[in-house]
Design a protein around this motif. Sequence first.
Motif, PDB file in Angstrom:
ATOM      1  N   GLU A 108     -23.618  17.074 -16.519  1.00 33.55           N
ATOM      2  CA  GLU A 108     -23.053  16.763 -15.206  1.00 33.55           C
ATOM      3  C   GLU A 108     -23.904  17.334 -14.072  1.00 33.55           C
ATOM      4  O   GLU A 108     -23.929  16.786 -12.970  1.00 33.55           O
ATOM      5  CB  GLU A 108     -21.631  17.321 -15.106  1.00 33.55           C
ATOM      6  CG  GLU A 108     -20.625  16.579 -15.977  1.00 33.55           C
ATOM      7  CD  GLU A 108     -19.250  17.220 -15.926  1.00 33.55           C
ATOM      8  OE1 GLU A 108     -19.140  18.383 -15.462  1.00 33.55           O
ATOM      9  OE2 GLU A 108     -18.280  16.571 -16.360  1.00 33.55           O
ATOM     10  N   ASN A 109     -24.592  18.444 -14.355  1.00 34.58           N
ATOM     11  CA  ASN A 109     -25.395  19.102 -13.316  1.00 34.58           C
ATOM     12  C   ASN A 109     -26.905  18.855 -13.477  1.00 34.58           C
ATOM     13  O   ASN A 109     -27.713  19.548 -12.862  1.00 34.58           O
ATOM     14  CB  ASN A 109     -25.109  20.611 -13.334  1.00 34.58           C
ATOM     15  CG  ASN A 109     -23.724  20.946 -12.809  1.00 34.58           C
ATOM     16  OD1 ASN A 109     -23.515  21.083 -11.617  1.00 34.58           O
ATOM     17  ND2 ASN A 109     -22.763  21.048 -13.731  1.00 34.58           N
ATOM     18  N   GLU A 110     -27.216  17.863 -14.328  1.00 38.61           N
ATOM     19  CA  GLU A 110     -28.607  17.443 -14.531  1.00 38.61           C
ATOM     20  C   GLU A 110     -29.506  18.615 -14.937  1.00 38.61           C
ATOM     21  O   GLU A 110     -30.625  18.780 -14.441  1.00 38.61           O
ATOM     22  CB  GLU A 110     -29.146  16.746 -13.272  1.00 38.61           C
ATOM     23  CG  GLU A 110     -28.361  15.490 -12.902  1.00 38.61           C
ATOM     24  CD  GLU A 110     -28.909  14.783 -11.674  1.00 38.61           C
ATOM     25  OE1 GLU A 110     -29.762  15.376 -10.980  1.00 38.61           O
ATOM     26  OE2 GLU A 110     -28.502  13.640 -11.426  1.00 38.61           O
ATOM     27  N   ILE A 111     -28.982  19.427 -15.853  1.00 35.00           N
ATOM     28  CA  ILE A 111     -29.731  20.559 -16.390  1.00 35.00           C
ATOM     29  C   ILE A 111     -30.144  20.214 -17.822  1.00 35.00           C
ATOM     30  O   ILE A 111     -29.284  19.896 -18.647  1.00 35.00           O
ATOM     31  CB  ILE A 111     -28.874  21.846 -16.395  1.00 35.00           C
ATOM     32  CG1 ILE A 111     -28.448  22.210 -14.970  1.00 35.00           C
ATOM     33  CG2 ILE A 111     -29.636  23.005 -17.036  1.00 35.00           C
ATOM     34  CD1 ILE A 111     -27.393  23.289 -14.922  1.00 35.00           C
ATOM     35  N   HIS A 143     -32.448  28.882 -18.865  1.00 38.18           N
ATOM     36  CA  HIS A 143     -32.514  28.111 -17.610  1.00 38.18           C
ATOM     37  C   HIS A 143     -31.807  28.893 -16.502  1.00 38.18           C
ATOM     38  O   HIS A 143     -30.680  29.384 -16.699  1.00 38.18           O
ATOM     39  CB  HIS A 143     -31.852  26.749 -17.789  1.00 38.18           C
ATOM     40  CG  HIS A 143     -32.166  25.792 -16.682  1.00 38.18           C
ATOM     41  ND1 HIS A 143     -31.575  25.895 -15.438  1.00 38.18           N
ATOM     42  CD2 HIS A 143     -33.009  24.729 -16.614  1.00 38.18           C
ATOM     43  CE1 HIS A 143     -32.018  24.924 -14.652  1.00 38.18           C
ATOM     44  NE2 HIS A 143     -32.903  24.201 -15.355  1.00 38.18           N
ATOM     45  N   PRO A 144     -32.438  29.032 -15.355  1.00 37.35           N
ATOM     46  CA  PRO A 144     -31.860  29.842 -14.268  1.00 37.35           C
ATOM     47  C   PRO A 144     -30.434  29.449 -13.882  1.00 37.35           C
ATOM     48  O   PRO A 144     -29.614  30.317 -13.572  1.00 37.35           O
ATOM     49  CB  PRO A 144     -32.830  29.614 -13.107  1.00 37.35           C
ATOM     50  CG  PRO A 144     -34.128  29.268 -13.769  1.00 37.35           C
ATOM     51  CD  PRO A 144     -33.769  28.506 -15.002  1.00 37.35           C
ATOM     52  N   LYS A 145     -30.141  28.144 -13.903  1.00 41.27           N
ATOM     53  CA  LYS A 145     -28.800  27.702 -13.498  1.00 41.27           C
ATOM     54  C   LYS A 145     -27.748  28.074 -14.553  1.00 41.27           C
ATOM     55  O   LYS A 145     -26.599  28.360 -14.208  1.00 41.27           O
ATOM     56  CB  LYS A 145     -28.793  26.197 -13.236  1.00 41.27           C
ATOM     57  CG  LYS A 145     -29.550  25.797 -11.972  1.00 41.27           C
ATOM     58  CD  LYS A 145     -29.371  24.324 -11.663  1.00 41.27           C
ATOM     59  CE  LYS A 145     -30.089  23.942 -10.360  1.00 41.27           C
ATOM     60  NZ  LYS A 145     -29.950  22.499 -10.053  1.00 41.27           N
ATOM     61  N   ILE A 146     -28.144  28.060 -15.836  1.00 43.62           N
ATOM     62  CA  ILE A 146     -27.215  28.482 -16.891  1.00 43.62           C
ATOM     63  C   ILE A 146     -26.977  29.977 -16.788  1.00 43.62           C
ATOM     64  O   ILE A 146     -25.834  30.456 -16.857  1.00 43.62           O
ATOM     65  CB  ILE A 146     -27.755  28.101 -18.283  1.00 43.62           C
ATOM     66  CG1 ILE A 146     -27.804  26.572 -18.430  1.00 43.62           C
ATOM     67  CG2 ILE A 146     -26.893  28.731 -19.388  1.00 43.62           C
ATOM     68  CD1 ILE A 146     -28.373  26.098 -19.747  1.00 43.62           C
ATOM     69  N   GLN A 147     -28.042  30.731 -16.607  1.00 43.84           N
ATOM     70  CA  GLN A 147     -27.904  32.174 -16.445  1.00 43.84           C
ATOM     71  C   GLN A 147     -27.025  32.510 -15.240  1.00 43.84           C
ATOM     72  O   GLN A 147     -26.154  33.389 -15.300  1.00 43.84           O
ATOM     73  CB  GLN A 147     -29.287  32.810 -16.282  1.00 43.84           C
ATOM     74  CG  GLN A 147     -30.140  32.794 -17.543  1.00 43.84           C
ATOM     75  CD  GLN A 147     -29.705  33.836 -18.564  1.00 43.84           C
ATOM     76  OE1 GLN A 147     -29.296  34.933 -18.216  1.00 43.84           O
ATOM     77  NE2 GLN A 147     -29.790  33.483 -19.847  1.00 43.84           N
TER      78      GLN A 147
END
Length: 589
Positions: free
Chosen positions: A508-511, A524-528
């Motif tokens: 959903e967040n294109e990660i 991944h910075p966004k997961i962290q």
Amino acid sequence: MEVTKLFEILQYQKAKYPQEVALAGKVGGKWKTYSTDDCIEMANKVSRGLIAMGIQPGDMIGIISGSRPEWHFCDIGIMQAGAIPVPLYPTISSNEYEYIFNHAELKMAIIGDAKILDKVLAIKDKAPSLKEIFTFDEIQGTKHFSDLLRAGEKTSQDEVEKRKAAVNPNDLATIIYTSGTTGNPKGVMLSHTNIVTNVQATLPLLPVSQGDVTLSFLPLCHIFERMVLFVYTYAGMSVHFCDNIDNLRDYMAEVKPEFFTAVPRVVEKLYERIIASGNEQTGLKKKIFFWAIGLANEYKIDTDMGFFYNMQLKLAKKLVFGKIVDRLGGRVKGIVTGASALPAKLCRVFNAMGVPIREGYGQTELSPAVSFSRFEPGGVMDGTVGLKISNVELKIAEGTGEILVKGPNVMLGYYKNPEATAETIDKDGWLHTGDVGVLSPEGFLKITDRIKELFKTSGGKYIAPQPIETKMKESFFIEQMMVVGEHQKFPAALVVPAFPYLKVWCAENEIPFDDNNRKASLQHPKIQAKFKEIIHEYNQEFGNWEQIKKFELIPNEWTVDTGEMTPTMKLKRRIIMQKYQKEVEGIFA
């Protein structure tokens, strides 16, 4: 009739509530059912077979199998012959089998399938007491269960009745080896009186009645499900065994149980599947689904939530929850969980959906039930494991806060281990549970931690890991967690993400997320950042010294098969610390 011995419970069912379908198990995809009379005859055949094979009163016999009717027939049949059933987990290692076989001096082992047989055969030559092996499944070159039954065809039932009459209610009924998180397992000795009185005290508190249908899927080698199976028999219920927990939802839809017991991990899995089904929806349907889940998370048992909330909940049940309840069979009157803490969120959501779920507390050494939340109004208090059952005494030790229990359910002791017995049961008969807790003025028991799991930071502050782990696992994103930090400046955590939910969130967040290289993906910075945000949110529930300052995301789920969990789904903290030593060192570097 008065019941004082475990094997009399089947006779009690025959006298009071004879069932056309007392037990049922699947064979070749179809249900094979047993009436009350069938169960009694099968147990008698086991007894006669054992006597014909030369089994004497006091001999130890291992049962190693998944849940199936034959397990129960053997349990009853062994006890009727005056012998001692020693149930073992199918999932433990050959080394653990070797220790238990020799410690208990097993004369015979009755085994479920080829996978278990292979582990037993690997140590057979190292277990000199073992004389016979029988299997429930047909396996070439091995004696089958039917061979045991045929062996007793010429044995008189009168001999069985003599053996039964010679059993005293206070005699040893079974030895259960605790899985343990460190060291060799200990053999808990339980008498007929221990378990029978626990059955009799528990039954009146459950929302069950004659003819109700239940699904049994927890291991029968664990005293929780084994005692409950005797409760079902005592109540005159129809018990269906689920032989594969992966098929649990299908069995529920088919059997339509009115009651069952579970461990929190099973409830978590059911909840994760519910959330996954919501994530599969799109648009307005998805918004309505998560609105309903959010509403359920505000639910409070035995509390008038007000007209507006009640109207919304009624709508949520119609639009969302009704379908979920149908997947569980649509008739569940109650669920009781045990073995570990049930996250509060799961309790709120299932009760709001109309599936009453209550948490209990006990130990193998206590046969096992000590307390649980009731189903009637006023029988629940948030954050507690309910009220004690009628025939036990409960108190909190001064100074340590340890929970102490006294009553007819207290074990006879640890087999061949008088030192450990003396450390656990004091001279006044109080069993020291090793759990820390508090009692409310109303008598509700709250577990705060295990004495052995408490640790101290370098600053001298004590940390209780269980409440922190249980609270943070309420997040959709956290599957498992272990708090670490003994002798360190602050507490930290190893965190296993809930990967199905995390992957949907990433999409959903294109990660990008590569399931084949989870370790790299989790960096991944966004997961962290997401997990940092989640942990920060839940940290607010705890004192500053208890808050998780750092964490490491772990790419693989902890399981029994991979060695990080006990068969009762408790963390093997020492093993996890050994496996993830580098990660823990990196956190505190």
